[in-house]
Design a protein around this motif. Structure first.
Motif, short mmCIF file in Angstrom:
data_model
loop_
_atom_site.label_atom_id
_atom_site.label_comp_id
_atom_site.label_asym_id
_atom_site.label_seq_id
_atom_site.Cartn_x
_atom_site.Cartn_y
_atom_site.Cartn_z
N LEU A 78 37.17 28.95 42.88
CA LEU A 78 36.41 29.47 42.01
C LEU A 78 35.53 30.54 42.78
CD1 LEU A 78 34.99 29.55 39.17
CD2 LEU A 78 33.21 27.80 39.87
N TRP A 79 35.01 30.15 43.85
CA TRP A 79 34.43 31.44 44.87
C TRP A 79 35.28 32.57 44.84
CZ3 TRP A 79 31.17 27.81 43.78
CH2 TRP A 79 29.78 27.86 44.16
N MET A 80 36.67 32.21 45.30
CA MET A 80 37.58 33.11 45.29
C MET A 80 37.98 34.20 44.33
SD MET A 80 41.53 33.25 46.65
CE MET A 80 41.06 33.51 48.45
N PHE A 81 37.64 33.58 42.74
CA PHE A 81 37.71 34.51 41.59
C PHE A 81 36.84 35.29 41.61
CE2 PHE A 81 36.63 35.10 37.31
CZ PHE A 81 37.78 35.55 36.88
N PHE A 82 35.35 35.04 41.81
CA PHE A 82 34.34 35.86 41.70
C PHE A 82 34.48 37.09 42.92
CE2 PHE A 82 32.78 32.36 39.51
CZ PHE A 82 32.36 32.75 38.18
N ALA A 83 34.95 36.49 44.06
CA ALA A 83 35.00 37.50 45.11
C ALA A 83 35.85 38.58 45.04
CB ALA A 83 35.07 36.76 46.52
N ALA A 84 37.06 38.15 44.52
CA ALA A 84 38.34 39.00 44.05
C ALA A 84 37.83 39.88 42.72
CB ALA A 84 39.51 38.20 43.44
N ALA A 85 36.90 39.53 41.95
CA ALA A 85 36.59 40.40 40.86
C ALA A 85 35.63 41.49 41.48
CB ALA A 85 35.88 39.49 39.86
N ARG A 86 34.69 40.96 42.34
CA ARG A 86 33.89 42.13 42.91
C ARG A 86 34.42 43.09 43.79
NH1 ARG A 86 30.59 37.46 43.95
NH2 ARG A 86 31.52 37.10 45.98
N LEU A 87 35.74 42.62 44.35
CA LEU A 87 36.59 43.84 45.17
C LEU A 87 37.14 44.72 44.32
CD1 LEU A 87 38.11 41.55 47.90
CD2 LEU A 87 36.56 43.58 48.38
N LEU A 88 37.85 44.21 42.84
CA LEU A 88 38.59 44.96 42.17
C LEU A 88 37.61 45.85 41.32
CD1 LEU A 88 40.85 42.02 40.97
CD2 LEU A 88 41.57 44.51 41.55
N LEU A 89 36.47 45.51 41.06
CA LEU A 89 35.39 46.47 40.27
C LEU A 89 35.05 47.47 41.32
CD1 LEU A 89 33.10 43.74 38.60
CD2 LEU A 89 34.81 45.28 37.64
N ARG A 90 34.91 47.25 42.65
CA ARG A 90 34.50 48.35 43.50
C ARG A 90 35.64 49.41 43.62
NH1 ARG A 90 32.07 44.16 48.00
NH2 ARG A 90 30.22 43.53 46.93
N GLN A 91 36.98 49.13 43.87
CA GLN A 91 37.81 50.11 44.17
C GLN A 91 39.18 49.74 43.14
OE1 GLN A 91 38.90 49.55 48.47
NE2 GLN A 91 37.53 47.70 48.16
N ARG A 92 39.93 50.64 43.28
CA ARG A 92 41.17 50.79 42.54
C ARG A 92 42.39 50.06 43.31
NH1 ARG A 92 43.63 50.19 37.68
NH2 ARG A 92 45.80 51.02 37.75
N TYR A 93 42.87 49.11 42.92
CA TYR A 93 44.11 48.42 43.58
C TYR A 93 45.52 48.80 42.74
CZ TYR A 93 40.94 45.97 46.91
OH TYR A 93 39.85 45.75 47.84
N ASP A 94 46.55 48.89 43.25
CA ASP A 94 47.83 48.92 42.58
C ASP A 94 48.32 47.89 42.26
OD1 ASP A 94 47.89 52.07 42.59
OD2 ASP A 94 47.99 51.83 44.95
N VAL A 95 48.19 46.71 43.38
CA VAL A 95 48.91 45.61 43.15
C VAL A 95 47.85 44.43 43.37
CG1 VAL A 95 50.78 44.21 44.15
CG2 VAL A 95 51.20 46.47 43.94
N VAL A 96 47.91 43.34 42.90
CA VAL A 96 47.30 41.99 43.34
C VAL A 96 48.58 41.02 43.66
CG1 VAL A 96 45.86 40.13 42.68
CG2 VAL A 96 45.26 42.53 41.62
N HIS A 97 48.43 40.92 44.88
CA HIS A 97 49.29 39.90 45.52
C HIS A 97 48.81 38.58 45.40
CE1 HIS A 97 52.68 39.37 48.55
NE2 HIS A 97 52.26 38.12 48.53
N ALA A 98 49.06 37.49 44.67
CA ALA A 98 48.46 36.14 44.73
C ALA A 98 49.50 35.21 45.23
CB ALA A 98 48.26 35.81 43.27
#
Length: 399
Positions: A78-98
């Motif tokens: 759950l903590w990772m979800f919010f941390a990932a959301a913050r990173l994705l909001l700050r910058q543009r990623y072409d790929v999310v590798h899960a």
């Protein structure tokens, strides 16, 4: 491409999935991609050229995350979800590798940010739940449904073994599912390794197991098998790995069976010394009893030229066969028969070891891993970039 890699594990730890995560992150960075790696808050810091490592904030009271499903892991997810959301909001990623269950966190985030979704599937999660909690049928079925949906939704699935590749291709287009097996670690010279485990055998053949001591690994079954071998033909069993409690439990089992003098539990040893330990063994053991993904250690076992004693389950048989290993029924008697035969047939040990080592060099080298990953990621781009040319020394005239 700019890649956000989500790895829901302690990082770094010297065990299967974190090692695979590190290999993939470094390989992608080496191919010119910009990689941000997000992991749990616990683990060792390691140098990864070209990779920017981020950690989740520490959830209150969680200082350790055990292997497998646990309440602590779910909180960290759950903590990772919010941390990932913050990173994705700050910058543009072409790929999310899960990696593993992080695909369920990445799915809505990748969709929202219009990024490619890569599912790095190291296991069939629903089967893990069913194996660990046989009565949890409803959660296992729900997880199986979500897994199939994730395979269909992902732009690319990286399957660690043929069994997972087959499962993914059952619901997703074949060209979006690529096989990415683990790596047979090349001998780095085992610098600094001096421990002589061969001396523990006192002239007897030495059987070696390396890995964690979770129940699915079958190490208790291996100890029970050793007790069935004639004392006059019994090899010494050395076990490397495990936490203090698991080591104590397995030592107690050996004592109850009356073979404490024939079993040595050494605890954890550095991964960089692995080749040093494997080279001292006469038999390498993988008594795993559950799971379909192939244990990472199998590839290093194969590269060592030492013979492998493994259970005849899909986890092993999708990589090994009767020409490259002794595949025994997953029973104490089956393992005991294989152990005794290998301990006293040097010619057979040599034949099996040579075949397995050839396969490791040709199919499971680090170079093969990097090239498979490059080709898989190229499906997310308009064209496949040319492979880097190896540096070839020019011959010197007169030599």
């Amino acid at each position: 491409m700019k890649i956000l890699m989500l790895a829901p594990q302690p990082f770094f730890e010297e065990r299967g999935t974190p090692i695979a995560v590190r290999l993939a992150a470094e390989a992608l960075a080496g191919q010119g991609h910009e990689v941000d790696l997000l992991t749990f808050h616990v683990g060792q810091d390691v140098a990864m050229p070209g990779v920017s490592h981020h950690r989740i904030a520490a959830p209150p009271g969680i200082r350790r995350v055990p292997i497998g499903f646990s309440p602590a892991k779910l909180v960290c997810d759950l903590w990772m979800f919010f941390a990932a959301a913050r990173l994705l909001l700050r910058q543009r990623y072409d790929v999310v590798h899960a990696v593993e269950e992080a695909v369920f966190l990445a799915w809505p985030l990748a969709t929202m940010r219009r990024a490619h979704l890569v599912y790095d599937a190291d296991s069939i999660l629903s089967e893990q739940v069913a194996d660990k909690w046989p009565k949890a049928r409803l959660p296992a079925r729900l997880l199986a449904f979500l897994e199939r949906a994730a395979f269909r939704r992902s732009d690319l699935t990286l399957a660690v073994c043929p069994a997972i590749q087959t499962a993914a291709r059952g619901v997703a287009a074949a060209d979006r599912v690529h096989l990415l097996p683990d790596v047979a670690f090349e001998d780095p010279g085992s610098a600094g390794a001096t421990e002589d485990i061969g001396a523990l055998a006192n002239g007897r053949p030495l059987a070696l197991y390396v890995g964690n001591l979770e129940a699915y690994q079958g190490v208790a079954l291996l100890i029970e098998a050793l007790a069935l071998v004639d004392p006059n033909r019994r090899p010494m069993l050395v076990i490397i790995g495990g936490n203090p409690q698991a080591i104590a439990d397995h030592a107690a089992l050996a004592d109850r069976l009356g073979i404490a003098a024939d079993v040595r539990l050494l605890g954890a040893r550095p991964l960089g010394h692995l080749a040093h330990y494997l080279a001292q063994a006469d038999i390498l053991c993988s008594p795993r009893i559950q799971g379909r993904n192939t244990p990472m250690k199998i590839f290093s076992y194969m590269a060592s030229t030492r013979p492998i004693l493994a259970t005849r389950i899909e986890s092993h048989s999708q990589v090994l066969d009767d020409g490259s290993a002794w595949l025994a029924p997953p029973t104490a008697l089956g393992l005991a028969e294989g152990m005794e035969r290998l301990a006293h047939d040097a010619a057979l040990r040599g034949d099996l070891g040579r075949v397995a080592a050839h396969r490791a060099r040709t199919e499971f080298s680090h170079g093969a891993f990097v090239e498979r990953l490059r080709l898989a990621y190229a499906t997310l781009q308009p064209r496949i970039p040319p492979a880097p040319r190896p540096l070839v020394k020019q011959p010197v005239e007169g030599r």
